[in-house]
Motif scaffolding. Structure first.
Motif, PDB file in Angstrom:
ATOM      1  N   ALA A 149       0.825  -1.208   0.000  1.00 43.11           N
ATOM      2  CA  ALA A 149       0.000   0.000   0.000  1.00 43.11           C
ATOM      3  C   ALA A 149       0.860   1.260   0.000  1.00 43.11           C
ATOM      4  CB  ALA A 149      -0.932   0.002   1.210  1.00 43.11           C
ATOM      5  N   ALA A 150       1.958   1.236   0.751  1.00 46.49           N
ATOM      6  CA  ALA A 150       2.841   2.404   0.807  1.00 46.49           C
ATOM      7  C   ALA A 150       3.493   2.673  -0.547  1.00 46.49           C
ATOM      8  CB  ALA A 150       3.912   2.188   1.880  1.00 46.49           C
ATOM      9  N   ILE A 151       3.969   1.620  -1.219  1.00 42.63           N
ATOM     10  CA  ILE A 151       4.603   1.794  -2.525  1.00 42.63           C
ATOM     11  C   ILE A 151       3.610   2.340  -3.545  1.00 42.63           C
ATOM     12  CG2 ILE A 151       5.635   0.556  -4.465  1.00 42.63           C
ATOM     13  CD1 ILE A 151       7.590   0.826  -2.263  1.00 42.63           C
ATOM     14  N   VAL A 152       2.401   1.739  -3.575  1.00 39.52           N
ATOM     15  CA  VAL A 152       1.390   2.171  -4.546  1.00 39.52           C
ATOM     16  C   VAL A 152       0.967   3.616  -4.282  1.00 39.52           C
ATOM     17  CG1 VAL A 152      -0.979   1.785  -5.330  1.00 39.52           C
ATOM     18  CG2 VAL A 152       0.564  -0.154  -5.018  1.00 39.52           C
ATOM     19  N   THR A 153       0.746   3.958  -3.007  1.00 39.90           N
ATOM     20  CA  THR A 153       0.312   5.315  -2.670  1.00 39.90           C
ATOM     21  C   THR A 153       1.401   6.329  -2.995  1.00 39.90           C
ATOM     22  OG1 THR A 153      -1.077   4.441  -0.892  1.00 39.90           O
ATOM     23  CG2 THR A 153      -0.573   6.787  -0.829  1.00 39.90           C
ATOM     24  N   ALA A 154       2.647   6.018  -2.661  1.00 35.95           N
ATOM     25  CA  ALA A 154       3.748   6.935  -2.961  1.00 35.95           C
ATOM     26  C   ALA A 154       3.870   7.148  -4.466  1.00 35.95           C
ATOM     27  CB  ALA A 154       5.059   6.396  -2.389  1.00 35.95           C
ATOM     28  N   ASN A 155       3.749   6.072  -5.253  1.00 36.68           N
ATOM     29  CA  ASN A 155       3.822   6.205  -6.705  1.00 36.68           C
ATOM     30  C   ASN A 155       2.668   7.038  -7.253  1.00 36.68           C
ATOM     31  OD1 ASN A 155       6.154   4.718  -6.911  1.00 36.68           O
ATOM     32  ND2 ASN A 155       5.127   2.795  -7.389  1.00 36.68           N
TER      33      ASN A 155
END
Length: 503
Positions: free
Chosen positions: A70-76
């Motif tokens: 979730a963190a990777i997707v949200t940051a992207n």
């Protein structure tokens, strides 16, 4: 209008990702807690401290995986949104707004999206868990146990997802600090490949993370010869190593995508799709790394289950018992199903990034249409870009998934003796379940191409006149704002304009 659409799409996708992540965490905690209660009621398995330890470790690690994805997707997502807002941010900087205030605004949007998504996911997760318990007792014959569905501990995933979404939005908005007021007069929203790969500090930091991750992965295997807690060391090694790969993705992903693109022919659209990976390195890297993450996660659990059977057979100096093999296959299938939620989160991110990419390339698409490119060719361009992502991400994800799955099984079960020989420590090579791997490859291809359907429709709906006149906002309002902004900029002086992070 398109800027508002981009913002709403980015926020909506972040809310959906936060909701799925929270629901996954709630269901995961409920499932493992319910399973522990059922096993505790069993007179034979209830006294197994090792089983309880393994369940606890798996529950914590799976929740960590969901939060990480979730963190990777949200940051992207937020990084892409910020790239599309470059001109708007620059205009606000031109009339006196500071980079810090602009970044704080994006951080507040991330916090709001995380909070709303967490609340939705908490309610949905509790409902799904309740239905799952009823289904297990009714259709699967699981013994009925006294297990409360609503518990205070279920709030933890909601809190964790909210904070993770806020932190990811803040991290994804770091490019705001590099936007200067002079960029209000230009049109670039993405750094070219040479500039994107040229950040020495970022490259060094990513390589350091990758190196530390590799060391921890190896350390997890060594610790796993003594205790099952070696998998915890390996988990952090996996997180750090993948974070390093994600951080350095703009260095190696665009050339890989272009190389794969050249395999699809030498037509004009095929060449343009291949070169777009270098023309938009940040966006193409974000899309690819998200799919890599989903493929690697699902592959990891398939390989971990197959390798676990090899470890058990090696420890017992013979074939694993049929009953145990069946149990491991069932458990591995359940875990792959659970972690597939993380792949769904990555798919949501892919759809969002593809859509945002089309919205941010309206001028480019309009120019192509003005030069005579047909709807069919535009559709082919978008589908080819999605195909490049599919092939590159699938191969990379399979390699990483096999590595991570082997390390996970080896570090978790390498110190556990198995009958009849009770041999320990145990070391085996990776075991790959080729059937599930083939399913993963096909599913990834289908999912990625389906993700390109909506962006393809958007791309073919772009008209040349509308797209070519669109340049960061309505022309009339821009003409009204520019003279006043330029006068204020001149009063403040050129030094402020050239400062990337003016206060």
């Amino acid at each position: 209008m398109s800027a508002g659409i981009r913002e709403s799409r980015g926020t909506g996708a972040s809310i959906l990702v936060a909701a799925i992540s929270t629901a996954f965490g709630v269901v995961l905690l409920s499932a493992t807690g319910y399973l522990a209660a059922v096993l505790s009621a069993d007179p034979y398995l209830g006294e197994s401290d090792t089983l309880a330890l393994v369940l606890g470790i798996l529950s914590a690690l799976l929740l960590g995986v969901a939060l990480y994805v979730a963190a990777i997707v949200t940051a992207n997502t937020f990084a892409t949104v910020v790239a599309g807002r470059t001109r708007r941010i620059a205009l606000l900087r031109l009339i006196g707004a500071s980079a810090r205030s602009q970044r704080s605004e994006i951080g507040r949007q991330g916090l709001s999206a995380g909070l709303w998504g967490a609340l939705i996911g908490l309610a949905a997760g509790i409902g799904i868990a309740a239905l799952g318990i009823i289904a297990a007792e009714t259709f699967l014959g699981v013994p009925s146990v006294d297990y409360p569905v609503v518990q205070p501990v279920l709030v933890l995933p909601a809190i964790a997802v909210t904070l993770t979404t806020w932190a990811a939005a803040w991290a994804g908005s770091r490019r705001v600090l590099t936007v200067t007021p002079l960029q209000a007069l230009g049109g670039a929203v993405e750094q070219p490949y040479r500039e994107a790969r040229g950040s020495r500090a970022r490259t060094v930091g990513a390589l350091v993370l990758l190196g530390c991750g590799v060391v921890l992965l190896a350390g997890g295997i060594l610790v796993g010869f003594v205790t099952p807690f070696g998998v915890v060391v390996a988990f952090f090694g996996g997180v750090l190593s993948f974070s390093g790969l994600a951080g350095a993705s703009t260095l190696f992903m665009p050339p890989l995508l272009r190389a794969v693109g050249r395999l699809f022919g030498r037509s004009a659209m095929a060449r343009l799709a291949a070169e777009n990976a270098l023309r938009h390195p940040e966006r193409s890297s974000r899309m690819t790394i998200g799919v890599v993450m989903g493929v690697a996660l699902v592959t990891m659990f398939g390989v971990a289950g197959e390798t676990t059977k090899s470890v058990i057979a090696a420890s017992g100096e013979g074939e694993a018992p049929a009953e145990l093999t069946t149990l491991l296959d069932t458990f591995s299938g359940i875990m792959m199903g659970l972690v597939a939620v993380a792949a769904v989160i990555a798919a949501v991110g892919l759809v969002n990034l593809l859509t945002l990419g089309i919205l941010q390339r309206r001028r480019e698409l309009g120019l192509l249409r003005a030069l005579g490119v047909t709807d069919r060719q535009v559709r082919r361009l978008v589908l080819l870009e999605a195909a490049h992502v599919t092939v590159t991400a699938t191969v990379t994800g399979l390699v990483l998934g096999i590595l991570y799955g082997w390390v996970a099984a080896q570090s978790l079960f390498g110190a556990i003796p198995m009958p009849p020989a009770w041999s320990t420590p145990t070391f085996v090579l990776p075991a790959v379940p080729w059937g599930p791997v083939a399913v993963i490859v096909v599913a990834t291809a289908v999912l990625t191409l389906l993700a390109a359907v909506a962006p393809t429709r958007l791309a073919t709906n772009v008209t040349p006149v509308e797209a070519l006149r669109e340049d960061g906002g309505a022309p009339a309002s821009r003409e009204k704002q520019r003279p006043r902004g330029i006068r204020r900029y001149r009063r403040r002086g050129a030094r402020t304009a050239l400062s990337p992070a003016g206060r």
